[in-house]
Design a protein around this motif. Structure first.
Motif, PDB file in Angstrom:
ATOM      1  N   UNK A  42      70.471  37.879 -57.669  1.00 21.80           N
ATOM      2  CA  UNK A  42      70.845  38.574 -58.906  1.00 21.80           C
ATOM      3  C   UNK A  42      69.599  38.947 -59.698  1.00 21.80           C
ATOM      4  N   UNK A  43      69.577  40.160 -60.233  1.00 22.19           N
ATOM      5  CA  UNK A  43      68.437  40.641 -61.003  1.00 22.19           C
ATOM      6  C   UNK A  43      68.748  40.624 -62.489  1.00 22.19           C
ATOM      7  N   UNK A  44      67.737  40.450 -63.334  1.00 23.61           N
ATOM      8  CA  UNK A  44      67.965  40.504 -64.782  1.00 23.61           C
ATOM      9  C   UNK A  44      68.523  41.863 -65.189  1.00 23.61           C
ATOM     10  N   UNK A  45      69.381  41.846 -66.189  1.00 22.43           N
ATOM     11  CA  UNK A  45      69.993  43.090 -66.658  1.00 22.43           C
ATOM     12  C   UNK A  45      68.985  43.916 -67.436  1.00 22.43           C
ATOM     13  N   UNK A  46      69.006  45.212 -67.227  1.00 21.69           N
ATOM     14  CA  UNK A  46      68.065  46.091 -67.921  1.00 21.69           C
ATOM     15  C   UNK A  46      68.290  46.102 -69.431  1.00 21.69           C
ATOM     16  N   UNK A  47      69.506  45.739 -69.869  1.00 21.28           N
ATOM     17  CA  UNK A  47      69.815  45.721 -71.300  1.00 21.28           C
ATOM     18  C   UNK A  47      69.945  44.302 -71.844  1.00 21.28           C
ATOM     19  N   UNK A  48      69.289  43.344 -71.186  1.00 23.44           N
ATOM     20  CA  UNK A  48      69.457  41.966 -71.626  1.00 23.44           C
ATOM     21  C   UNK A  48      68.873  41.723 -73.020  1.00 23.44           C
ATOM     22  N   UNK A  49      67.996  42.599 -73.485  1.00 22.29           N
ATOM     23  CA  UNK A  49      67.438  42.471 -74.833  1.00 22.29           C
ATOM     24  C   UNK A  49      68.185  43.320 -75.853  1.00 22.29           C
ATOM     25  N   UNK A  50      69.341  43.833 -75.473  1.00 25.90           N
ATOM     26  CA  UNK A  50      70.138  44.632 -76.404  1.00 25.90           C
ATOM     27  C   UNK A  50      70.562  43.775 -77.595  1.00 25.90           C
TER      28      UNK A  50
END
Length: 385
Positions: free
Chosen positions: A319-327
């Motif tokens: 699983x990869x970190x979400x591109x919007x995890x800092x939303x």
């Protein structure tokens, strides 16, 4: 069942994205017809369906925040394909769920952005196609009653969830990034999602039943099922209805005097089915805000069916970190607000508003384009001398 980035490899994700894009394009064309109505409903169809389509998307977003427990350490949530298809039509339903998935992925880091095509294919297309196809089949064989629509909704929603689990398993078999026996994935996914399907069916049937109880004309799947009321004639009665003498046997009534030429014509009765949708729309919006802004705090914190299976079977190894995890709204909470109840409730309300705005905007544009395409030729034809 939101698939994160890294579960499915790039080639299959791209292929799923192409399938999703094609299905959305087809749905855009089909939704224009659904939003405009057909036949005698062409005028009222748009007035009934278009305002509700954006609301249906917002309602699905809100109810998806209400994870319910289904087994030890596992929860589930509404997928919404069956509900959307039955309420506003299958093409519009695909767009409703797609808007929800887009909002969740971009704003809330729920469902991978590279996996958006996978999620739309699985949660929007498969559930809607399976549910609506089964729903139409059941409606044809069941008695033509409102209760039959509710029963058909329950069964269609129930089957649509394990169908989505099967679709995910097929995509994972083609492009899974972890070396896991596909038989175990299939058994685990279908098993837990049959249980989740019961919750999906209950929510769908209750919602469809509530709308059809007050405004059956607003339920797309119930169109054409209403039958005109007929007076029951006694078998012992004469040629007239209800035992009344036939017209030939009854004494002739004097002909009414003709109205003066200057007398105004009687006012036409209001067209049937032209009642305002505002009360239903406001009630639906209130329900969505209540679910997202209040009840979501009490939702189950257990992992949903896919998360549980992924953890137990090891398919989440890459699983990869979400591109919007800092939303600012990641994980359905507002950043920098410490109070969990306030943070989650506010995030839910923002999500309902954003989904309602985007969904309504899409469907208003579609309705207007359909109206331009079907404008009478007399409006554009040159005048003849």
């Amino acid at each position: 069942m939101h698939v994160p980035d890294g579960f499915i490899n790039a080639p299959v994700s791209v292929a799923a994205g192409a399938v999703a894009a094609a299905a959305v394009a087809v749905s855009l064309r089909g939704a224009r017809r659904e939003l405009a109505g057909a036949g005698q409903e062409a005028g009222a169809g748009a007035e009934r369906t278009a305002p509700l389509a954006g609301l249906v998307a917002a309602f699905i977003f809100a109810v998806q925040m209400l994870n319910f427990p289904v087994a030890a350490g596992t929860s589930g949530h509404l997928l919404g394909g069956a509900l959307a298809a039955i309420l506003v039509g299958p093409y519009t339903g695909v767009l409703c769920v797609s808007v929800v998935l887009l909002m969740q992925g971009v704003l809330f880091a729920d469902g991978g952005l590279t996996a958006l095509g996978v999620n739309i294919t699985d949660m929007a297309i498969v559930t809607t196609v399976v549910a609506y196809g089964l729903f139409r089949l059941l409606v044809k064989v069941l008695p033509r009653r409102r209760r039959s629509v509710t029963v058909a909704s329950f069964v269609a929603a129930l089957i649509s969830v394990p169908a989505a689990a099967v679709a995910f398993t097929a995509m994972y078999a083609l492009g899974g990034t972890a070396d896991v026996p596909i038989g175990k994935v299939f058994t685990a996914m279908v098993g837990v999602h049959v249980l989740i399907g019961i919750g999906e069916a209950a929510i769908t049937a209750l919602t469809v039943g509530a709308v059809i109880a007050v405004r059956p004309d607003l339920v797309y799947g119930a169109r054409g099922l209403a039958q005109p009321l007929q007076l029951r004639t006694s078998p012992l009665a004469g040629p007239g209805t209800d035992g009344a003498p036939a017209a030939a046997d009854a004494p002739a009534a004097p002909a009414p005097a003709p109205a003066p030429a200057s007398a105004p014509a009687p006012a036409a009765a209001p067209a049937a089915g032209r009642r305002s949708v505002r009360p239903v729309w406001l009630a639906g919006l209130a329900a969505a805000l209540l679910c997202a802004g209040g009840l979501s705090y009490y939702a189950s914190a257990s992992p949903d069916g896919l998360e549980k299976v992924a953890h137990d079977q090891g398919i989440d190894a890459k699983t990869k970190p979400h591109a919007s995890e800092d939303s600012p709204l990641a994980d359905y909470s507002v950043k920098d607000i410490a109070d969990a109840r306030l943070s989650g409730g506010l995030a839910g309300v923002i999500g309902v508003g954003a989904t309602l705005a985007v969904g309504t905007g899409v469907f208003v544009v579609l309705r207007r384009r359909r109206g331009a395409e079907t404008r009478p030729a007399a409006d554009t034809a040159p005048e003849r001398g």
